[in-house]
Design a protein around this motif. Structure first.
Motif, PDB file in Angstrom:
ATOM      1  N   ASN A  52      42.301  26.665  35.951  1.00 49.08           N
ATOM      2  CA  ASN A  52      42.650  27.117  34.604  1.00 49.08           C
ATOM      3  C   ASN A  52      44.088  27.585  34.544  1.00 49.08           C
ATOM      4  O   ASN A  52      44.706  27.917  35.562  1.00 49.08           O
ATOM      5  CB  ASN A  52      41.740  28.278  34.185  1.00 49.08           C
ATOM      6  N   THR A  53      44.626  27.651  33.316  1.00 49.70           N
ATOM      7  CA  THR A  53      45.914  28.316  33.117  1.00 49.70           C
ATOM      8  C   THR A  53      45.678  29.824  33.088  1.00 49.70           C
ATOM      9  O   THR A  53      44.534  30.294  33.065  1.00 49.70           O
ATOM     10  CB  THR A  53      46.552  27.886  31.783  1.00 49.70           C
ATOM     11  N   ASP A  54      46.749  30.591  33.059  1.00 48.45           N
ATOM     12  CA  ASP A  54      46.605  32.050  32.884  1.00 48.45           C
ATOM     13  C   ASP A  54      47.105  32.452  31.497  1.00 48.45           C
ATOM     14  O   ASP A  54      47.519  33.586  31.285  1.00 48.45           O
ATOM     15  CB  ASP A  54      47.363  32.815  33.983  1.00 48.45           C
ATOM     16  N   TYR A  55      47.051  31.532  30.538  1.00 45.76           N
ATOM     17  CA  TYR A  55      47.519  31.790  29.175  1.00 45.76           C
ATOM     18  C   TYR A  55      46.752  30.892  28.216  1.00 45.76           C
ATOM     19  O   TYR A  55      46.088  29.933  28.616  1.00 45.76           O
ATOM     20  CB  TYR A  55      49.023  31.493  29.058  1.00 45.76           C
ATOM     21  N   ALA A  56      46.846  31.221  26.932  1.00 41.29           N
ATOM     22  CA  ALA A  56      46.329  30.349  25.874  1.00 41.29           C
ATOM     23  C   ALA A  56      47.482  30.113  24.889  1.00 41.29           C
ATOM     24  O   ALA A  56      48.644  30.086  25.291  1.00 41.29           O
ATOM     25  CB  ALA A  56      45.105  30.970  25.201  1.00 41.29           C
ATOM     26  N   ASP A 116      40.708  32.762  25.832  1.00 42.41           N
ATOM     27  CA  ASP A 116      41.632  33.647  26.544  1.00 42.41           C
ATOM     28  C   ASP A 116      42.622  32.861  27.393  1.00 42.41           C
ATOM     29  O   ASP A 116      43.782  33.247  27.533  1.00 42.41           O
ATOM     30  CB  ASP A 116      40.852  34.613  27.447  1.00 42.41           C
ATOM     31  N   VAL A 117      42.134  31.769  27.997  1.00 41.27           N
ATOM     32  CA  VAL A 117      42.980  30.881  28.794  1.00 41.27           C
ATOM     33  C   VAL A 117      42.522  29.453  28.514  1.00 41.27           C
ATOM     34  O   VAL A 117      41.419  29.225  28.009  1.00 41.27           O
ATOM     35  CB  VAL A 117      42.867  31.177  30.311  1.00 41.27           C
ATOM     36  N   THR A 153      41.058  26.029  29.697  1.00 44.48           N
ATOM     37  CA  THR A 153      40.233  25.501  30.778  1.00 44.48           C
ATOM     38  C   THR A 153      39.969  24.022  30.510  1.00 44.48           C
ATOM     39  O   THR A 153      40.240  23.511  29.416  1.00 44.48           O
ATOM     40  CB  THR A 153      38.885  26.234  30.859  1.00 44.48           C
TER      41      THR A 153
END
Length: 962
Positions: free
Chosen positions: A493-497, A549-550, A552
């Motif tokens: 996953n990223t650590d951002y949206a 939230d992030v 995926t």
């Protein structure tokens, strides 16, 4: 000493000093209504010895409330009278009702941590749950099969908002023989079920829930009667049915009700307002009991302008119009009150002939001529008023003038999506998602929103590609990296949206330059930054509603297409209002374009009134009219035929009366179909000279008056934030950017709210309920509403730890419950230039000596290592203590920080109150506020840990600021 009435005239003096019993003040335009209101409040406090907290003042807008607060506090400050602003019931009806609800939430269907819905939120909430509504009996009776879910959601919200505040009986409507009536009743019932189940509240339910609370709990109403002795209502002509009920309910048997307004300026029928409230007000009392005062001396406008709008209101019967006001208007004639009047003409016309471009050119030449003759000193001396600023013709005029170099301020023109910075940002974001980009170019979507897709493809993507061409090695490389990363999310996953991605984008040009703006430069130069701020808000709201939230592998495609193709589409169709500054309604250097409704209460040296093609029209909805006839609690007041004329005349009367020095009627003159001006303006328009022929020599324009609104600041979210990092303050407070949601605050809020429940039980003398079982109930209820509202969750270990903190606090302090005097006490420090707000968590003590406590849901810090932070807390507590002493008359002996996370040692850090240091602390706060008000945002954070967690870290690193 005799009361200082200032420059009040005889009628104003009567209104100011008539304090007991009902009073109706009819205040025409420019007659000093706000001045009279302020003086009347000061009179009550100084001459009648009424405490400020015993006065309730309801206003129509937040801006009006802020201006009243500023002027009242300034007058009292000059008289040496201190007041705790938080205890005075002053604000809009909605804010006052919300305060009453918050004080008694446990007696309502609303729980803590409710979520407030604006009109767009309402419609989107219904849209997301449209299947629940479509399953209702008789639903198809009022909706066509071909109507989309979004359009149906809009109609549902309209029905709910129109009927909720009329307190219609839903059960009776459900027994109606008309399927359409039954359908609406079922819809309202379903809407209310959703609102309760999901702990939501909208603007209508704020007032209906307050009315229900006060009706069903006589003890709460009696308590309110003990507190509030005098009720004042501004803009009473714009109140609705439930607001009238609330006024009389809160005023009680004392009937010390003063209502102020102008029946000729009642404009908000579409929001449920009814002119009958002000016209029928005297009839609520025994004959002669209600005193009536008319303020008719106008200090705003030139005599010719006053004569013009007096004639407009009186010339209604005849061959062309054929309607009479009869008893639907208080007879009045506004009289001039200025000392000196201009000899030349003050009412003119400025028009084009047949072709719109001819009209645009005429308006432009008129403005240029005024500038060339040095009559116009600042473009903000002109306001252009029309029925809608979203009209294509008006938008083309705005664009025409801007192309000619005249800056325009028109935040409600729905031009958000046409702004360069927005197209650039949207385009860059889209390029980061290769799968969405592929579908966009192939139009591979379930729904054919051709206009939206063309906007994305032809304007946004185009704008972004132009940027990449210029910034290939920076912005271009970053977008390429994101495209690759977002295409390979199966690897993690990223650590951002969305919001986090946009904050990363801000490190690159031109976005970093948009944010570098000097906040002293003016509203049009700030506009790109303000619009990007609004974009973060839109993205943040979408993330919240859809729990993203992030990014995926599971959510990226659906989340991205859901945002751009649905959520953004609704905003694209409905429009986004750009930033408006309450404290600067006419920014220097800009011609203001606004609706007539929006201009109400304002004044401008030159007013240009458009929309002269308008005609009186009925806005009939036969179904709603049928419901009104049969289920409203009052019979119809005006007839439908009258309403269209009444509202038309009131609208333009309001427009004409905004002008101080020059009133200009403007249009593109046309004959035949779509005749302009329409026959309703022919008589008044035809007599006016063209501006080229008018004698404008000697015309001197007033300067636009600055809006008199004090800024309010809080200790934690303003003072502390600025001291930590001025750039953070600029971005998040001044420009209003949305921060990425941080779930870490959930833990602290949960502990704090449950301790508050403990204190409330103690204050109700229910100490026996403060036990592990009750605390567990309070704790679980708070977590349920908090996690639902925050869309954040705590693990089992965190929940256990939070619960243990509350239990430990209760166990360690069980012998002190009887000492609690108050909790969650709001305090305010009123200064000449600003107001400082704060909240004291707990006041406890005996007799005339108390202690104050502030709670921290963490372990006690090292007193040496954290000495700087502790010193900031001490200063905050010192001012709190000073304000509590002023408020209660009791001496504060000790100030405590209570660390609920401390398991073994003493949980408190205590300070002695030092009167000598308070002046020094307040002086330091003055200096911080002065820097904020002077737009000094040059300092940066020294704490690298603070920088590491800041949303602006990418922007700052690129600029070398951290």
């Amino acid at each position: 000493m005799a009361f200082d009435f200032g420059n009040a005239n005889d009628e104003q003096r009567i209104a100011i000093s008539s304090t007991d019993g009902p009073l109706l003040i009819i205040a025409g335009p420019g007659t000093g209504k706000t001045y009279t209101l302020v003086k009347r409040i000061v009179y009550l406090i100084t001459e009648k010895n009424i405490a400020p907290e015993e006065i309730m003042v309801a206003t129509f807008t937040e801006k009006a409330a802020k201006e009243l607060v500023t002027r009242i506090t300034n007058e009292l400050y000059e008289l040496g009278i201190s007041l705790n602003l938080n205890e005075m019931y002053i604000g809009t009806f909605h804010s006052i009702c919300l305060r009453i609800l918050k004080d008694h939430l446990e007696y309502t269907r609303i729980k803590k941590n409710y979520r407030m819905l604006d009109q767009f939120d309402q419609q989107y909430m219904v849209f997301q749950r449209i299947s629940k509504f479509r399953q209702l009996p008789c639903y198809d009776a009022i909706f066509d099969d071909g109507e989309g879910a979004w359009k149906q959601a809009g109609k549902i919200v309209k029905y709910v908002n129109n009927l909720a505040e009329e307190l219609v009986d839903i059960e009776q409507m459900q027994s109606d023989g008309n399927e359409e009536v039954v359908a609406i009743a079922n819809i309202i019932e379903q809407y209310q079920i959703i609102m309760e189940d999901e702990n939501l509240i909208d603007f209508s339910s704020i007032q209906t829930e307050t009315y229900k609370l006060l009706n069903e709990h006589p003890d709460i109403l009696a308590g309110l009667h003990e507190k509030i002795k005098y009720v004042m209502v501004d803009e009473y002509q714009d109140t609705n049915y439930i607001q009238e009920l609330l006024v009389f309910l809160i005023a009680g048997s004392a009937q010390n009700i003063c209502v102020v307004g102008d029946d000729d300026q009642g404009l908000y029928r579409f929001r449920g307002a009814t002119i009958r409230n002000i016209l029928e007000f005297p009839g609520h009392f025994k004959n002669g009991k209600c005193k009536q005062v008319k303020l008719v001396t106008n200090y705003r406008s030139e005599k010719e302008i006053i004569d013009f709008y007096n004639t407009w209101m009186s010339t209604t019967d005849g061959r062309k119009y054929d309607f009479l006001w009869r008893n639907f208007r208080f007879p009045k004639e506004i009289v001039p009150g200025k000392d000196n009047y201009r000899e030349g003409t003050s009412v003119i016309r400025c028009s084009g002939q047949e072709i719109e471009d001819d009209w645009y050119e005429a308006v432009y030449r008129f403005i240029c001529d005024l500038k060339k003759k040095n009559i116009l000193l600042d473009y903000n001396q002109i306001a252009f008023l029309c029925r809608s600023v979203k009209n294509d013709r008006i938008i083309r005029l705005i664009e025409y003038l801007e192309e000619k170099g005249i800056k325009i301020y028109s935040p409600r023109s729905d031009m958000f999506f046409s702004r360069k910075e927005i197209k650039e940002a949207i385009g860059c974001l889209m390029l980061c998602f290769p799968e969405y980009l592929r579908k966009l170019q192939a139009r591979d979507f379930d729904y054919n929103f051709a206009e939206l897709y063309d906007y994305y493809d032809g304007e946004c993507i185009h704008a972004a590609k132009e940027l990449i061409t210029t910034h290939k090695d920076s912005l271009g490389r970053w977008i390429a990296e994101k495209m690759i990363a977002h295409g390979k999310l199966s690897q993690g996953n990223t650590d951002y949206a969305f919001v986090g991605l946009l904050y990363q984008l801000f490190q690159f040009e031109p976005f970093s330059s948009y944010l570098d703006i000097d906040m002293k430069s003016g509203v049009t130069d700030e506009r790109p930054a303000r619009n990007l701020s609004m974009l973060t808000s839109v993205l943040g709201k979408y993330e919240y509603l859809h729990r993203i939230d992030v990014f995926t592998e599971k959510n990226i495609d659906s989340g991205v297409s859901g945002f751009f193709n649905h959520y953004f589409r609704f905003l694209f169709d409905g429009g986004i209002t750009e930033y408006e500054d309450d404290s600067e309604y006419a920014p220097s250097g800009c011609v203001s374009f606004m609706t007539i409704h929006q201009s109400k209460g304002m004044e401008f040296p030159i007013v240009i009134v458009d929309s002269l093609n308008g005609t009186p029209r009925s806005d009939n909805n036969q179904l709603l009219e049928d419901i009104e006839t049969r289920y409203f609690h009052r019979e119809a007041f005006e007839t439908r035929d009258d309403i269209k004329f009444f509202d038309f005349w009131r609208l333009y009367y309001t427009a004409f009366s905004r002008a101080q020095n020059l009133l200009v009627l403007s249009c593109c003159e046309k004959s035949g179909r779509g005749q302009t001006p329409s026959k309703y303006f022919e008589e008044c328009y035809g007599k006016l000279p063209y501006y080229e022929d008018a004698d404008l020599n000697g015309l001197k324009l007033e300067k636009v008056k600055p809006v008199n609104i004090k800024d309010t600041y809080s200790f934690t979210s303003h003072i502390a934030l600025y001291e930590n990092c001025a750039l953070q303050y600029k971005i998040f407070k001044e420009l209003g950017f949305t921060q990425v949601r941080v779930g870490a605050t959930l833990f602290g809020t949960l502990v704090h709210e449950t301790i508050e429940d403990v204190h409330r039980a103690a204050m109700r003398h229910e100490e026996d309920t403060i036990n592990p079982e009750s605390i567990r109930e309070w704790f679980d209820a708070n977590y349920s509403t908090l996690s639902k509202s925050e869309h954040s969750y705590l693990g089992p270990g965190q929940l256990d730890s939070a619960y243990d903190q509350v239990i430990r606090y209760a166990e360690n302090n069980k012998d002190k419950w009887g000492l609690i005097q108050d909790a969650e006490v709001e305090v305010s420090l009123v200064k000449p230039d600003y107001i400082l707000l704060g909240k004291v968590d707990l006041i406890r003590g005996e007799g005339d000596t108390v202690e104050i406590v502030d709670f921290k849901s963490e372990k006690k810090p090292d007193l040496i290592i954290e000495s700087e932070q502790l010193n900031k807390y001490r200063k905050q507590l010192e001012v709190y203590a000073h304000l509590i002493e002023e408020k209660t008359g009791k001496r504060v002996s000790k100030m405590h920080l209570y660390y609920t996370g401390e398991e073994n040692g003493v949980p408190t850090v205590s300070f002695d109150k030092s009167p000598e240091k308070i002046d020094e602390t307040i002086k330091e706060f003055d200096e911080v506020v002065s820097k904020i008000q002077n737009k000094d945002f040059s300092s940066r954070a020294n704490d690298k840990k603070l920088c590491a967690n800041c949303d602006m870290r990418h922007y700052c690193k690129r600029k070398g600021d951290c």
